[in-house]
Design an enzyme around this catalytic site. Structure first.
Site, PDB file in Angstrom:
ATOM      1  N   GLU A 292      66.454  -3.409  40.234  1.00 40.13           N
ATOM      2  CA  GLU A 292      67.328  -4.545  39.965  1.00 40.13           C
ATOM      3  C   GLU A 292      67.105  -5.190  38.597  1.00 40.13           C
ATOM      4  O   GLU A 292      66.759  -6.380  38.509  1.00 40.13           O
ATOM      5  CB  GLU A 292      67.169  -5.603  41.062  1.00 40.13           C
ATOM      6  CG  GLU A 292      67.520  -5.105  42.439  1.00 40.13           C
ATOM      7  CD  GLU A 292      67.488  -6.189  43.508  1.00 40.13           C
ATOM      8  OE1 GLU A 292      68.070  -5.961  44.579  1.00 40.13           O
ATOM      9  OE2 GLU A 292      66.889  -7.268  43.264  1.00 40.13           O
TER      10      GLU A 292
ATOM     11  N   TYR B  29      62.018 -10.772  56.613  1.00 43.33           N
ATOM     12  CA  TYR B  29      62.908  -9.612  56.575  1.00 43.33           C
ATOM     13  C   TYR B  29      62.415  -8.438  57.428  1.00 43.33           C
ATOM     14  O   TYR B  29      63.138  -7.464  57.614  1.00 43.33           O
ATOM     15  CB  TYR B  29      63.034  -9.094  55.138  1.00 43.33           C
ATOM     16  CG  TYR B  29      64.018  -9.815  54.263  1.00 43.33           C
ATOM     17  CD1 TYR B  29      65.369  -9.482  54.273  1.00 43.33           C
ATOM     18  CD2 TYR B  29      63.596 -10.818  53.392  1.00 43.33           C
ATOM     19  CE1 TYR B  29      66.277 -10.123  53.441  1.00 43.33           C
ATOM     20  CE2 TYR B  29      64.493 -11.471  52.563  1.00 43.33           C
ATOM     21  CZ  TYR B  29      65.838 -11.110  52.590  1.00 43.33           C
ATOM     22  OH  TYR B  29      66.732 -11.750  51.763  1.00 43.33           O
TER      23      TYR B  29
ATOM     24  N   GLU C  89      67.984  -0.721  49.541  1.00 50.40           N
ATOM     25  CA  GLU C  89      67.633  -1.948  50.269  1.00 50.40           C
ATOM     26  C   GLU C  89      68.843  -2.441  51.026  1.00 50.40           C
ATOM     27  O   GLU C  89      69.954  -2.449  50.502  1.00 50.40           O
ATOM     28  CB  GLU C  89      67.183  -3.076  49.325  1.00 50.40           C
ATOM     29  CG  GLU C  89      65.803  -2.946  48.738  1.00 50.40           C
ATOM     30  CD  GLU C  89      65.436  -4.151  47.883  1.00 50.40           C
ATOM     31  OE1 GLU C  89      65.976  -5.253  48.141  1.00 50.40           O
ATOM     32  OE2 GLU C  89      64.625  -3.987  46.962  1.00 50.40           O
TER      33      GLU C  89
ATOM     34  N   LYS D 269      60.793 -16.841  54.628  1.00 49.66           N
ATOM     35  CA  LYS D 269      61.960 -15.977  54.768  1.00 49.66           C
ATOM     36  C   LYS D 269      61.505 -14.608  55.244  1.00 49.66           C
ATOM     37  O   LYS D 269      60.857 -13.863  54.514  1.00 49.66           O
ATOM     38  CB  LYS D 269      62.685 -15.869  53.419  1.00 49.66           C
ATOM     39  CG  LYS D 269      64.045 -15.207  53.471  1.00 49.66           C
ATOM     40  CD  LYS D 269      64.679 -15.222  52.074  1.00 49.66           C
ATOM     41  CE  LYS D 269      66.102 -14.715  52.098  1.00 49.66           C
ATOM     42  NZ  LYS D 269      66.703 -14.707  50.725  1.00 49.66           N
TER      43      LYS D 269
END
Length: 474
Positions: free
Chosen positions: A156, A426, A364, A424
């Site tokens: 990214e 995931y 991802e 957070k």
């Protein structure tokens, strides 16, 4: 390598910890987070010590590939380029463990953790960082290339440069368009330089790039909206994928930037090198689309929600004289303002396959949720539904002839999530940060195993209609 790869993806800084072990030197993230008093990745999930346990759990969960990144600060000790043998030994152990469990490693060379000694010399604003990066990449190829057959140069680069140099919410924390353009250019130049080095080394494998992919949609089909969408495509996607896959910076983007930025760093020999050394495949990190309308008024505004429910609905993107992002009211959003729109993945794959005709990996895809890692078995049915919808999108595109070769969930276990800290979540496996970092599989872990064992046949399938309003395919 023809087998479809079902895996999980991580990043070195987000999972390893051990930030002062094995002669690792400080990274830009160490300095930035420590100086600003923010939650950091000093320990993270302690993957540095528990990688064997984590990889074994991936295998037991059916996964046949692991996408991870190598930490530059573990491999190269200083500006002179000296190699840290302890760092090399760690990744040798990690790679060998993957292979012992019949898990294919896909290795990202740079996933945002720049050595601080390079940041001290202006980081990606300095052309010399391109040379330092290429040296580091060649060390990785020489030391690990006998076993690693899938490489990606960068994770990214758009998100990295925009966050660090334009929005200012990641290190180095600047808000400067010229710096954003310069850093973006040098990262793409470094990527091409590294592809060149890989090919010249005649290594046995393939090399690609991973992009934060945001398919662009428009609010209507007017000419003004179509123009705004083109600006947005260049802003979000084309300056990564067109350069990496086709060797060309979009001409209209250069024309637009030349009105406000100094482009003298773009040397003719650089542009020729980029054109000649393109990637073997592209990795797409997909979380959401972007819906665009024509620019109306206001200064450039780029706000990212890094505080979850505390700031839900505050995200905003306006690029003056280019476009404005809108948030459809009928859509569902995560607590961190990410729109849930699986169809965008299906149509985005189709777009990339038609335009670039290169193999595609979904490197991802996942959803961040609030969860309690202390629970014995987290019932994360929202994640299961999210993954079902997005894997369905991948399979639909694949069945229509798109060359999709793998799907990597973000992430195989809970990670430190940059400015979002550990709040957070995931992971398919919970990490209990309050109880010795104990690993506890969630229901999604078992669900993903069933999907893999069935080769995707257990997915609840839903077809898509042929036409999607406002989406550009070119």
């Amino acid at each position: 390598m023809k087998e479809f790869l079902w895996g999980g993806a991580t990043a070195s800084y987000q999972c390893e910890g051990g930030f002062q072990e094995g002669n690792r030197v400080p990274s830009n993230w160490d300095r930035y987070l420590h100086e600003n008093g923010l939650e950091n990745g000093d320990v993270a999930c302690d993957h540095y010590h528990r990688y064997e346990e984590d990889i074994r759990m991936m295998k037991e969960g059916g996964q046949n590939s692991y996408r991870f990144s190598i930490a530059w600060p573990r491999i190269i000790s200083n500006r002179k380029g000296d190699v840290n043998e302890e760092g090399v030994a760690f990744y040798n152990r990690l790679i060998d463990t993957c292979l012992s469990y019949e898990i294919v490693p896909m290795v990202t060379i740079f996933h945002w953790d720049l050595p601080q000694y390079l940041e001290d010399e202006s980081g990606w604003l300095n052309r010399k960082t391109c040379e330092a990066y290429t040296h580091y990449a060649k060390v990785c190829f020489e030391r690990f290339g006998d076993r690693v057959k899938l490489w990606t140069t960068f994770n990214e680069p758009r998100y990295y440069t925009f966050s660090g140099y334009l929005i200012g919410n990641y290190p180095p924390g600047h808000q400067n368009l010229q710096e954003t353009v310069t850093a973006s250019y040098y990262m793409m130049l470094a990527s091409a330089m590294t592809v060149k080095a890989y090919r010249e080394g005649s290594y046995d494998g393939k090399i690609g790039i991973v992009h934060s992919f945001s398919p662009v949609y428009g609010v209507d089909m007017t000419v003004k909206t179509q123009i705004a969408m083109r600006y947005a495509e260049n802003f979000y996607n084309n300056w990564i994928l067109d350069v990496a896959a086709m060797g060309q910076i979009p001409g209209d983007l250069l024309d637009k930037l030349s009105d406000c930025c100094d482009l003298s760093m773009m040397l003719p020999e650089d542009l020729e090198l980029m054109q000649r050394h393109t990637v073997d495949f592209i990795g797409l990190n997909y979380y959401a689309r972007v819906m665009i309308k024509p620019y109306e008024t206001g200064e450039t505004t780029l706000i990212v929600n890094n505080k979850g429910s505390k700031e839900k609905g505050t995200s905003q993107t306006i690029v003056k004289d280019w476009f404005e992002q809108v948030r459809p009211k009928e859509s569902r959003y995560t607590e961190w303002d990410t729109e849930i729109f699986p169809r965008g993945l299906y149509e985005g794959i189709r777009r990339c396959w038609k335009k670039y005709h290169l193999p595609i990996y979904i490197t991802e895809n996942g959803i961040g949720l609030y969860e309690d890692g202390a629970e014995e078995k987290i019932d994360d049915r929202e994640r299961i539904e999210f993954m079902n919808q997005h894997i369905n999108a991948v399979l639909n595109a694949k069945e229509e002839g798109c060359d999709v070769r793998g799907f990597y969930v973000w992430s195989p276990f809970d990670l430190y999530s940059w400015k979002n800290g550990t709040e957070k979540r995931y992971g398919l496996v919970a990490v209990d940060y309050e109880n010795g970092l104990a690993r506890k599989p969630k229901k999604s872990y078992e669900w993903y195993k069933e999907v893999i064992e069935s080769k995707g046949n257990s997915i609840r399938r839903e077809p898509y209609e042929e036409v999607s309003y406002g989406f550009t395919i070119n």
